[in-house]
Design an enzyme around this catalytic site. Structure first.
Site, PDB file in Angstrom:
ATOM      1  N   ASP A  45       0.738  -1.161   0.030  1.00 19.71           N
ATOM      2  CA  ASP A  45      -0.038  -0.091  -0.216  1.00 19.71           C
ATOM      3  C   ASP A  45       1.036   1.112   0.098  1.00 19.71           C
ATOM      4  O   ASP A  45       0.568   2.464  -0.610  1.00 19.71           O
ATOM      5  CB  ASP A  45      -0.812  -0.061   1.289  1.00 19.71           C
ATOM      6  CG  ASP A  45      -2.328  -1.031   0.947  1.00 19.71           C
ATOM      7  OD1 ASP A  45      -2.369  -1.387  -0.253  1.00 19.71           O
ATOM      8  OD2 ASP A  45      -2.573  -1.343   2.321  1.00 19.71           O
ATOM      9  N   GLY A  46       1.894   1.127   0.618  1.00 17.09           N
ATOM     10  CA  GLY A  46       2.868   2.393   0.599  1.00 17.09           C
ATOM     11  C   GLY A  46       3.686   2.749  -0.502  1.00 17.09           C
ATOM     12  O   GLY A  46       3.826   3.871  -0.916  1.00 17.09           O
ATOM     13  N   ASN A 122      -4.446   8.793   1.807  1.00 17.08           N
ATOM     14  CA  ASN A 122      -4.636   8.200   3.185  1.00 17.08           C
ATOM     15  C   ASN A 122      -5.100   9.144   4.262  1.00 17.08           C
ATOM     16  O   ASN A 122      -6.216   9.164   4.647  1.00 17.08           O
ATOM     17  CB  ASN A 122      -3.417   7.304   3.781  1.00 17.08           C
ATOM     18  CG  ASN A 122      -3.488   5.938   3.523  1.00 17.08           C
ATOM     19  OD1 ASN A 122      -4.210   5.402   2.709  1.00 17.08           O
ATOM     20  ND2 ASN A 122      -2.054   5.274   3.743  1.00 17.08           N
ATOM     21  N   GLU A 123      -4.167  10.081   4.518  1.00 23.55           N
ATOM     22  CA  GLU A 123      -4.766  11.025   5.673  1.00 23.55           C
ATOM     23  C   GLU A 123      -3.653  12.329   5.676  1.00 23.55           C
ATOM     24  O   GLU A 123      -2.626  12.225   4.951  1.00 23.55           O
ATOM     25  CB  GLU A 123      -4.766  10.397   6.878  1.00 23.55           C
ATOM     26  CG  GLU A 123      -3.344   9.934   7.669  1.00 23.55           C
ATOM     27  CD  GLU A 123      -2.532   8.880   7.234  1.00 23.55           C
ATOM     28  OE1 GLU A 123      -1.514   9.231   6.515  1.00 23.55           O
ATOM     29  OE2 GLU A 123      -2.882   7.665   7.206  1.00 23.55           O
ATOM     30  N   ARG A 148      -6.514  20.094  22.702  1.00 27.57           N
ATOM     31  CA  ARG A 148      -5.138  20.221  23.278  1.00 27.57           C
ATOM     32  C   ARG A 148      -4.475  18.622  23.561  1.00 27.57           C
ATOM     33  O   ARG A 148      -5.347  17.933  23.907  1.00 27.57           O
ATOM     34  CB  ARG A 148      -4.972  20.970  24.748  1.00 27.57           C
ATOM     35  CG  ARG A 148      -5.301  22.222  24.642  1.00 27.57           C
ATOM     36  CD  ARG A 148      -5.444  22.756  26.241  1.00 27.57           C
ATOM     37  NE  ARG A 148      -5.755  24.158  26.522  1.00 27.57           N
ATOM     38  CZ  ARG A 148      -6.755  24.599  26.043  1.00 27.57           C
ATOM     39  NH1 ARG A 148      -7.905  24.023  25.719  1.00 27.57           N
ATOM     40  NH2 ARG A 148      -7.026  26.029  26.185  1.00 27.57           N
ATOM     41  N   ASP A 150      -1.612  15.703  21.652  1.00 26.68           N
ATOM     42  CA  ASP A 150      -0.239  15.288  20.628  1.00 26.68           C
ATOM     43  C   ASP A 150      -0.737  15.954  19.121  1.00 26.68           C
ATOM     44  O   ASP A 150       0.220  16.190  18.520  1.00 26.68           O
ATOM     45  CB  ASP A 150      -0.026  13.980  20.762  1.00 26.68           C
ATOM     46  CG  ASP A 150       0.809  13.641  22.000  1.00 26.68           C
ATOM     47  OD1 ASP A 150       0.753  14.293  22.786  1.00 26.68           O
ATOM     48  OD2 ASP A 150       0.871  12.225  22.294  1.00 26.68           O
ATOM     49  N   ALA A 185      -4.195  11.567  21.632  1.00 28.21           N
ATOM     50  CA  ALA A 185      -4.120  11.752  22.986  1.00 28.21           C
ATOM     51  C   ALA A 185      -4.242  13.329  23.598  1.00 28.21           C
ATOM     52  O   ALA A 185      -3.399  14.330  23.586  1.00 28.21           O
ATOM     53  CB  ALA A 185      -2.337  11.637  23.352  1.00 28.21           C
TER      54      ALA A 185
HETATM   55  P1  NAP Z   1       5.215   2.728   6.911  1.00 28.95           P
HETATM   56  O1  NAP Z   1       5.632   3.425   8.307  1.00 28.95           O
HETATM   57  O2  NAP Z   1       6.741   2.131   6.081  1.00 28.95           O
HETATM   58  O3  NAP Z   1       4.267   1.861   6.707  1.00 28.95           O
HETATM   59  C1  NAP Z   1       2.902   2.019   7.005  1.00 28.95           C
HETATM   60  C2  NAP Z   1       2.136   0.644   6.984  1.00 28.95           C
HETATM   61  O4  NAP Z   1       0.527   1.021   6.676  1.00 28.95           O
HETATM   62  C3  NAP Z   1       2.549  -0.177   6.022  1.00 28.95           C
HETATM   63  O5  NAP Z   1       2.264  -1.612   6.649  1.00 28.95           O
HETATM   64  C4  NAP Z   1       1.469  -0.061   4.713  1.00 28.95           C
HETATM   65  O6  NAP Z   1       1.067  -1.365   4.164  1.00 28.95           O
HETATM   66  C5  NAP Z   1       0.148   0.216   5.816  1.00 28.95           C
HETATM   67  N1  NAP Z   1      -0.818   1.114   4.904  1.00 28.95           N
HETATM   68  C6  NAP Z   1      -0.615   2.153   4.255  1.00 28.95           C
HETATM   69  N2  NAP Z   1      -1.932   2.649   3.679  1.00 28.95           N
HETATM   70  C7  NAP Z   1      -2.768   1.727   4.263  1.00 28.95           C
HETATM   71  C8  NAP Z   1      -4.217   1.586   4.024  1.00 28.95           C
HETATM   72  N3  NAP Z   1      -4.804   2.558   3.485  1.00 28.95           N
HETATM   73  N4  NAP Z   1      -4.720   0.746   4.787  1.00 28.95           N
HETATM   74  C9  NAP Z   1      -4.146  -0.241   5.516  1.00 28.95           C
HETATM   75  N5  NAP Z   1      -2.819  -0.157   5.842  1.00 28.95           N
HETATM   76  C10 NAP Z   1      -2.058   0.775   5.074  1.00 28.95           C
HETATM   77  O7  NAP Z   1       4.849   4.086   5.693  1.00 28.95           O
HETATM   78  P2  NAP Z   1       4.475   4.045   4.356  1.00 28.95           P
HETATM   79  O8  NAP Z   1       4.330   2.796   3.769  1.00 28.95           O
HETATM   80  O9  NAP Z   1       5.386   5.353   3.880  1.00 28.95           O
HETATM   81  O10 NAP Z   1       3.077   4.706   4.455  1.00 28.95           O
HETATM   82  C11 NAP Z   1       2.617   5.889   5.215  1.00 28.95           C
HETATM   83  C12 NAP Z   1       1.367   5.573   5.896  1.00 28.95           C
HETATM   84  O11 NAP Z   1       1.754   5.082   7.079  1.00 28.95           O
HETATM   85  C13 NAP Z   1       0.470   6.710   6.287  1.00 28.95           C
HETATM   86  O12 NAP Z   1      -0.127   7.188   5.362  1.00 28.95           O
HETATM   87  C14 NAP Z   1      -0.283   6.399   7.622  1.00 28.95           C
HETATM   88  O13 NAP Z   1      -1.197   5.770   7.136  1.00 28.95           O
HETATM   89  C15 NAP Z   1       0.688   5.037   7.899  1.00 28.95           C
HETATM   90  N6  NAP Z   1       0.998   5.431   9.354  1.00 28.95           N
HETATM   91  C16 NAP Z   1       0.634   4.428  10.526  1.00 28.95           C
HETATM   92  C17 NAP Z   1       0.841   4.873  11.552  1.00 28.95           C
HETATM   93  C18 NAP Z   1       0.105   3.823  12.514  1.00 28.95           C
HETATM   94  O14 NAP Z   1      -0.645   3.072  12.361  1.00 28.95           O
HETATM   95  N7  NAP Z   1       0.397   4.131  13.969  1.00 28.95           N
HETATM   96  C19 NAP Z   1       1.532   5.783  12.018  1.00 28.95           C
HETATM   97  C20 NAP Z   1       2.278   6.606  10.867  1.00 28.95           C
HETATM   98  C21 NAP Z   1       2.035   6.236   9.588  1.00 28.95           C
HETATM   99  P3  NAP Z   1       2.089  -1.943   3.293  1.00 28.95           P
HETATM  100  O15 NAP Z   1       2.899  -2.592   4.144  1.00 28.95           O
HETATM  101  O16 NAP Z   1       1.248  -2.638   2.380  1.00 28.95           O
HETATM  102  O17 NAP Z   1       2.908  -0.894   2.349  1.00 28.95           O
END
Ligand code: NAP
Length: 264
Positions: A45-46, A122-123, A148, A150, A185
């Site tokens: 997805d990333g 995504n967001e 107020r 994080d 938070a």
């Molecule tokens: P990453 O930190 O390397 O991976 C984030 C994880 O989120 C990966 O496992 C990715 O899946 C999964 N993901 C991405 N889009 C998704 C969706 N629409 N539904 C379900 N899972 C999804 O970062 P990145 O690959 O650059 O992705 C950025 C995304 O990380 C941001 O958009 C945010 O949504 C997510 N993120 C999540 C958290 C958290 O859950 N606490 C914190 C920060 C960011 P794949 O392994 O298939 O690529």
């Protein structure tokens, strides 16, 4: 038909990318990294997030499809052993297009009166550079609360299974044109109070964040982290633009949710 392929960059994804490239060229398609009709993302997805940002200037002319080389993804739902089937489908069948809503972000700055516009698949999150984030949250032009804590997260329906889910937001079906606001938070006591629940806003409502205690923020747009200085407000709404996915077979959203989070 013209195509482009994005890879996650690991060996497995790169090899699969090369195989798909030569199959597609054998089937008479043209590799065009500038103006593709279809973009194939190989990785997860990333990887599709990266591909979206690479081609976000031509969303009305490009459809996306994702192959996963790790686990099943929400955007990447084809497996490596299905790529021959996928290539034939791309080359031979007029594919269906499914459109998902996007998040529009407009950051306005204090002194120069300028603004920057971004689109998220995504967001977008907002966090302070120093200490607690304090912001007025306006919804549809009315003050709703003072936050107020994080940070705040505004997600799309297809992003609701990503960061939003980790913040206890609801999973929203991507056919619903909405955005979701979740808290990170929040401080809640006798003095400070926020609603505490995720809010789901329809496509005719705007959410405006107005800083109260600082001007500089880390604003994320999907995987991108942007340091934004001198911020007057951040406006969120459902974007007019949509992402288009090429669909070659049914794969219902709730089945993906079940397979991803509960198990097959
Ligand atoms: P990453 O930190 O390397 O991976 C984030 C994880 O989120 C990966 O496992 C990715 O899946 C999964 N993901 C991405 N889009 C998704 C969706 N629409 N539904 C379900 N899972 C999804 O970062 P990145 O690959 O650059 O992705 C950025 C995304 O990380 C941001 O958009 C945010 O949504 C997510 N993120 C999540 C958290 C958290 O859950 N606490 C914190 C920060 C960011 P794949 O392994 O298939 O690529």
């Amino acid at each position: 038909m013209k195509f482009a392929i994005s890879s996650k960059g690991d060996n497995k994804s790169n090899m699969l990318m090369q195989r798909m490239k030569s199959y597609l060229i054998d089937f008479g398609l043209t590799l065009d990294e500038e103006k593709p009709d279809i973009v194939i993302s190989v990785g997860g997805d990333g990887t599709l997030l990266y591909a979206f940002h690479r081609f976000k200037h031509r969303l009305d002319k490009t459809a996306f499809v994702g192959v996963h080389t790790g686990h099943l993804g929400f955007y990447a739902d084809w497996t490596p052993d299905e790529i021959e089937k996928l290539v034939i489908a791309i080359a031979k069948t007029p594919y269906q297009v499914v459109e998902y809503p996007l998040l529009e972000i407009i950051v306005r700055y204090k002194h120069n009166g300028k603004e920057s516009k971004y689109l998220a698949l995504n967001e977008s999150t907002v966090k302070g550079v120093e200490g607690t984030l304090v912001m007025d949250v306006d919804i549809k032009g009315q003050t709703f609360e003072t936050f107020r804590g994080d940070g705040l997260c505004l997600s799309t329906p297809s992003g609701s299974t990503a960061y939003n889910k980790a913040l206890d937001g609801a999973i929203i079906h991507p056919s619903i044109r909405a955005i979701q606001l979740t808290e990170m938070a929040s401080i809640n006591n006798r003095v400070f109070r926020t609603v505490g629940s995720p809010l789901i806003l329809p496509d005719h409502h705007t959410c405006m964040l107005k800083p109260l205690n600082q001007d500089d923020f880390i604003i994320t747009v999907d995987h991108l982290q942007l340091l934004q200085k001198d911020v007057k407000s951040i406006q969120y709404r459902v974007a007019d633009e949509q992402i288009r996915f090429a669909r070659f077979r049914p794969f219902p959203f709730w089945k993906r949710v079940r397979d991803s989070f509960i198990g097959e």
